[in-house]
Design a protein around this motif. Sequence first.
Motif, PDB file in Angstrom:
ATOM      1  N   SER A 208      -1.838  10.118   3.380  1.00  0.00           N
ATOM      2  CA  SER A 208      -2.186  10.883   4.330  1.00  0.00           C
ATOM      3  C   SER A 208      -0.654  10.912   4.958  1.00  0.00           C
ATOM      4  O   SER A 208      -0.396  11.919   5.424  1.00  0.00           O
TER       5      SER A 208
ATOM      6  N   GLU B  94       0.846  -0.844  -0.049  1.00  0.00           N
ATOM      7  CA  GLU B  94       0.063   0.060  -0.739  1.00  0.00           C
ATOM      8  C   GLU B  94       1.335   1.229  -0.085  1.00  0.00           C
ATOM      9  O   GLU B  94       0.557   2.181  -0.814  1.00  0.00           O
TER      10      GLU B  94
ATOM     11  N   PRO C  58      -6.623   6.427  -4.280  1.00  0.00           N
ATOM     12  CA  PRO C  58      -7.547   5.440  -3.998  1.00  0.00           C
ATOM     13  C   PRO C  58      -7.769   5.390  -1.564  1.00  0.00           C
ATOM     14  O   PRO C  58      -6.828   5.553  -1.572  1.00  0.00           O
ATOM     15  N   VAL C  59      -8.986   4.681  -1.813  1.00  0.00           N
ATOM     16  CA  VAL C  59      -9.398   4.694  -0.296  1.00  0.00           C
ATOM     17  C   VAL C  59      -8.535   3.646   0.338  1.00  0.00           C
ATOM     18  O   VAL C  59      -8.503   3.509   1.227  1.00  0.00           O
ATOM     19  N   ALA C  60      -7.815   2.660  -0.202  1.00  0.00           N
ATOM     20  CA  ALA C  60      -7.216   1.363   0.542  1.00  0.00           C
ATOM     21  C   ALA C  60      -6.411   2.148   0.737  1.00  0.00           C
ATOM     22  O   ALA C  60      -5.109   1.603   1.433  1.00  0.00           O
TER      23      ALA C  60
ATOM     24  N   ASN D 148      -8.087  11.703  -6.695  1.00  0.00           N
ATOM     25  CA  ASN D 148      -8.755  10.576  -6.545  1.00  0.00           C
ATOM     26  C   ASN D 148      -8.260   9.185  -6.271  1.00  0.00           C
ATOM     27  O   ASN D 148      -7.790   8.515  -6.903  1.00  0.00           O
TER      28      ASN D 148
ATOM     29  N   PHE E 201      -4.914   5.783   0.916  1.00  0.00           N
ATOM     30  CA  PHE E 201      -5.434   6.589   2.000  1.00  0.00           C
ATOM     31  C   PHE E 201      -4.653   6.937   2.663  1.00  0.00           C
ATOM     32  O   PHE E 201      -3.714   7.912   2.995  1.00  0.00           O
TER      33      PHE E 201
ATOM     34  N   THR F  15      -7.711  13.351  -2.627  1.00  0.00           N
ATOM     35  CA  THR F  15      -8.984  13.577  -2.975  1.00  0.00           C
ATOM     36  C   THR F  15      -9.917  13.844  -4.210  1.00  0.00           C
ATOM     37  O   THR F  15     -10.318  12.812  -5.018  1.00  0.00           O
TER      38      THR F  15
END
Length: 212
Positions: free
Chosen positions: A157, A18, A149-151, A147, A153, A144
Amino acid sequence: PKFADEFETERKKFNLNEVVQALKHPGVWLTTLCMFFVYTVYTSLAYTVSFLTAIGATAAIASIVGTIRTYGTSLFSSPVVGGIAEKKTPSKTIVVCTAITAGCLIVMTAAPKGAGFIIPSVVLIIVLSFFLNGAYGVTSSMLTETNVPVAIFGSASGILSVIGFIPDMFVSPIVGSWLDTYDTAGAYTRIFAVLAVSALLALVCAYAVRVY
């Protein structure tokens, strides 16, 4: 309420993949670099008050400006600019905010550093403080916008937090060295020039997000 399958029942272990994905995402780097340059200016705002006293402003004036900068503009700018960013886009909003910030800093770089510049300095400091605080408040939301990806994020950050706030490590030593080495005009001319360039680089990064 908890909906079916809303949360994973098994706790996921740290996944290096990730982090790698986050490092490969252009939006992560553009947002991180924008935060780096915005924060370089943001963390240097404290020196605008010392600049006022250096050019002859009274302690009362410097204190009032410092209070407005800390508890006035910073209190209202992020909600106001955030609302604008929500209607427009964060990157477009940051382009405008950093352009105004850079303009104020360029004027402060070129202007004579004397008592005659106290009132214009007060106005410029309050204006750039408002727009810079606003830009700082919405910069991370470009993750955001690009775009991410949430996976990944959380990893994104983390990268932004580590790199974006590095200026805390070098701004004070460099500025302190300049203030010790040069006279008032020489030191603050260098400080404001570097900050103006940083604001322009933040503008470039935000514009690159729009292009991306």
